[in-house]
Write a protein that holds these residues in place. Structure first.
Motif, PDB file in Angstrom:
ATOM      1  N   ASP A  90      -3.619   4.566  -2.229  1.00 43.35           N
ATOM      2  CA  ASP A  90      -3.658   3.155  -2.621  1.00 43.35           C
ATOM      3  C   ASP A  90      -4.108   3.113  -4.076  1.00 43.35           C
ATOM      4  N   ILE A  91      -3.194   2.775  -4.967  1.00 44.65           N
ATOM      5  CA  ILE A  91      -3.477   2.858  -6.403  1.00 44.65           C
ATOM      6  C   ILE A  91      -4.636   1.950  -6.784  1.00 44.65           C
ATOM      7  N   LEU A  92      -4.625   0.755  -6.265  1.00 50.39           N
ATOM      8  CA  LEU A  92      -5.672  -0.191  -6.661  1.00 50.39           C
ATOM      9  C   LEU A  92      -7.045   0.303  -6.236  1.00 50.39           C
ATOM     10  N   MET A  93      -7.158   0.821  -5.022  1.00 47.94           N
ATOM     11  CA  MET A  93      -8.449   1.282  -4.534  1.00 47.94           C
ATOM     12  C   MET A  93      -8.944   2.481  -5.312  1.00 47.94           C
ATOM     13  N   SER A  94      -8.052   3.421  -5.571  1.00 46.65           N
ATOM     14  CA  SER A  94      -8.483   4.639  -6.252  1.00 46.65           C
ATOM     15  C   SER A  94      -8.833   4.386  -7.704  1.00 46.65           C
ATOM     16  N   ALA A  95      -8.274   3.341  -8.289  1.00 48.28           N
ATOM     17  CA  ALA A  95      -8.521   3.082  -9.705  1.00 48.28           C
ATOM     18  C   ALA A  95      -9.613   2.052  -9.950  1.00 48.28           C
ATOM     19  N   THR A  96      -9.826   1.142  -8.990  1.00 48.78           N
ATOM     20  CA  THR A  96     -10.777   0.050  -9.233  1.00 48.78           C
ATOM     21  C   THR A  96     -11.881  -0.049  -8.193  1.00 48.78           C
ATOM     22  N   GLY A  97     -11.726   0.597  -7.025  1.00 57.78           N
ATOM     23  CA  GLY A  97     -12.706   0.436  -5.957  1.00 57.78           C
ATOM     24  C   GLY A  97     -12.428  -0.755  -5.071  1.00 57.78           C
ATOM     25  N   LEU A  98     -11.301  -1.441  -5.272  1.00 64.99           N
ATOM     26  CA  LEU A  98     -10.927  -2.617  -4.485  1.00 64.99           C
ATOM     27  C   LEU A  98      -9.638  -2.342  -3.726  1.00 64.99           C
ATOM     28  N   SER A 102      -3.604  16.657 -17.950  1.00 65.68           N
ATOM     29  CA  SER A 102      -3.026  16.738 -16.612  1.00 65.68           C
ATOM     30  C   SER A 102      -1.591  16.251 -16.628  1.00 65.68           C
ATOM     31  N   LYS A 103      -0.768  16.858 -15.779  1.00 66.69           N
ATOM     32  CA  LYS A 103       0.618  16.409 -15.647  1.00 66.69           C
ATOM     33  C   LYS A 103       0.718  15.133 -14.811  1.00 66.69           C
ATOM     34  N   PHE A 104      -0.331  14.843 -14.046  1.00 68.54           N
ATOM     35  CA  PHE A 104      -0.283  13.737 -13.086  1.00 68.54           C
ATOM     36  C   PHE A 104      -1.308  12.674 -13.456  1.00 68.54           C
ATOM     37  N   PRO A 105      -1.102  11.439 -12.990  1.00 66.02           N
ATOM     38  CA  PRO A 105      -2.091  10.382 -13.226  1.00 66.02           C
ATOM     39  C   PRO A 105      -3.432  10.722 -12.577  1.00 66.02           C
ATOM     40  N   ILE A 106      -4.510  10.458 -13.263  1.00 68.45           N
ATOM     41  CA  ILE A 106      -5.858  10.709 -12.750  1.00 68.45           C
ATOM     42  C   ILE A 106      -6.632   9.392 -12.805  1.00 68.45           C
ATOM     43  N   ALA A 107      -7.273   9.038 -11.706  1.00 66.93           N
ATOM     44  CA  ALA A 107      -8.019   7.778 -11.635  1.00 66.93           C
ATOM     45  C   ALA A 107      -9.505   8.048 -11.620  1.00 66.93           C
ATOM     46  N   SER A 108     -10.251   7.214 -12.299  1.00 67.80           N
ATOM     47  CA  SER A 108     -11.713   7.278 -12.274  1.00 67.80           C
ATOM     48  C   SER A 108     -12.259   5.887 -12.068  1.00 67.80           C
TER      49      SER A 108
END
Length: 442
Positions: free
Chosen positions: A406-414, A434-440
């Motif tokens: 879930d992009i939103l959860m992994s990137a924002t906590g929501l 990195s070759k891939f998107p990384i979320a923090s």
């Protein structure tokens, strides 16, 4: 004006019960004593002061915004404005407000220089939340600092600039849904009395958690029944159904009564369930078969609202934390999607708008490469959004692989868009590590 009765309404048509910003029942002379309108201005004259730690200008801004959002529209009795023009003014005032506008005004009270700390283990979010909210030093006006611990009990290496706090509040709202103080279908939960929960003041705690989540940038519960929400915001509409009744004996009785085909059959069923109906205060012999509808409605209202009045009152009192209950009362339609269940489809467009791309200067080689990658990112959002691949994964640092995160959860906590704006706004940066998107989320 013709003789009454009259009621005073907010721009969205809801009735004014208390003087805005107070728990004092509305009386016009008391309202004029607290609020002053010199030179057409709408600035509180008394009763509302800036919070500790704010500057005088910030307090003035807060008061001005508060009046804009919460003060009723007052039209003098000798005004020649027609009903149509008054309605136009009310609609104009209501349409410009969003939940983000209202929450941002409430959030002005938060003191960023003070902090309430929460130590949370994802295996038992409720335990950590209760300890944090009941800590003697806790103050809902203070900013929140959330630290997650892993299975070994060590603190995760993460700095909370919003993400961990939002993730904690998201997990907390999920925990609340299954607590013993709620009953009813999964997406239409209402409060029910539990003596153990009452002793531990869990009703007050739950309302405070919801209020804090909304103002501090987290989600709303999104599981309250419409009937409970309408009651909390001063509405009296009966919109419950027999399916909301969880007691099987009571539900079966209501199904029988609602299926009565004749007046004689209805009277027989009323006598059959006399003790049950008397307990609910809706025992009477209707004069027509259509009277069965009122019996069923009255019983549902008793089952969901009246028999749980103690629980609802404690819950409502705690929603006054950070003035959230006043916002709900005065803008119920704005906050309904965040308090009650609603189908929310997170589109690629809305998800794209969450992130702000940080691009290099125009004309440089790096900028050309970034815009090319940005196109791939937007294609990715279209693919995942269109196919609806959702798999919630709670992690501070995570590689995003197609169709699994879930992009939103992994990137924002929501896991859904909150009633407030996401602050600070999530950034989309371009790195070569990195070759891939990384979320923090940190």
């Amino acid at each position: 004006m013709e003789e009454g009765p009259y009621v005073l309404l907010y721009p969205d048509g809801s009735e004014v019960k208390n003087i805005p910003g107070t728990n004092t029942p509305f009386k016009l002379h008391l309202y004029k004593e607290i609020w002053d309108f010199p030179d057409e201005a709408s600035t509180p004259n008394a009763g509302i002061t800036p919070n500790a730690g704010s500057t005088s200008n910030a307090g003035s801004t807060s008061n001005s915004n508060y009046t804009r959002l919460y003060a009723p529209i007052i039209i003098d009795s000798d005004s020649e404005a027609s009903d149509e023009s008054r309605q136009d003014v009310q609609e104009e005032r209501t349409d410009v407000l969003t939940s983000a506008d209202i929450v941002s005004d409430l959030a002005l009270k938060i003191i960023k220089t003070c902090c309430s700390r929460f130590n949370i283990n994802r295996a038992n979010v409720w335990d950590g939340a209760v300890r944090g909210f009941r800590r003697a030093s806790y103050n809902p006006l203070h900013d929140m600092l959330v630290k997650f611990t892993d299975d070994e009990g060590t603190t995760e290496d993460a700095v909370d600039t919003g993400g961990p706090k939002r993730e904690f509040l998201t997990l907390l709202m999920d925990c609340l849904r299954t607590r013993r103080i709620f009953d009813g279908p999964e997406n239409r939960r209402f409060l029910t009395f539990n003596s153990a929960a009452a002793r531990e003041d869990e009703y007050f705690l739950a309302g405070q958690m919801i209020a804090v989540s909304i103002v501090h940038g987290g989600p709303g519960p999104r599981f309250l029944s419409d009937m409970l929400y309408d009651h909390l915001t001063g509405r009296t509409a009966i919109n419950g159904t027999v399916e909301d009744i969880t007691d099987e004996i009571m539900k079966a009785a209501l199904v029988e009564i609602s299926s009565a085909a004749s007046l004689d059959e209805l009277h027989m069923l009323v006598d059959k369930y006399a003790s049950l109906l008397q307990t609910a205060g809706c025992f009477h012999n209707p004069q027509s078969v259509e009277g069965k509808e009122n019996i069923v409605k009255d019983f549902i209202q008793w089952y969901i609202i009246y028999r749980n009045q103690y629980s609802i009152q404690k819950f409502s009192d705690s929603l006054s934390t950070l003035d959230v209950i006043h916002a709900l009362e005065q803008h119920p339609s704005v906050f309904r999607p965040y308090m009650c269940y609603s189908v929310e489809k997170l589109t690629s467009e809305s998800l794209e708008a969450v992130f702000k791309a940080q691009l290099s200067e125009v004309g440089c080689t790096r900028r050309q490469e970034e815009t090319r990658i940005l196109g791939y990112w937007r294609d990715y959002l279209l693919d995942t959004g269109g196919k609806g691949y959702i798999n919630t994964f709670y992690c501070c640092f995570v590689h995003i692989s197609s169709y699994s995160i879930d992009i939103l959860m992994s990137a924002t906590g929501l896991d859904s868009l909150p009633p407030s704006t996401i602050q600070p706004q999530p950034l989309l940066t371009f790195e070569s590590t990195s070759k891939f998107p990384i979320a923090s989320t940190c």
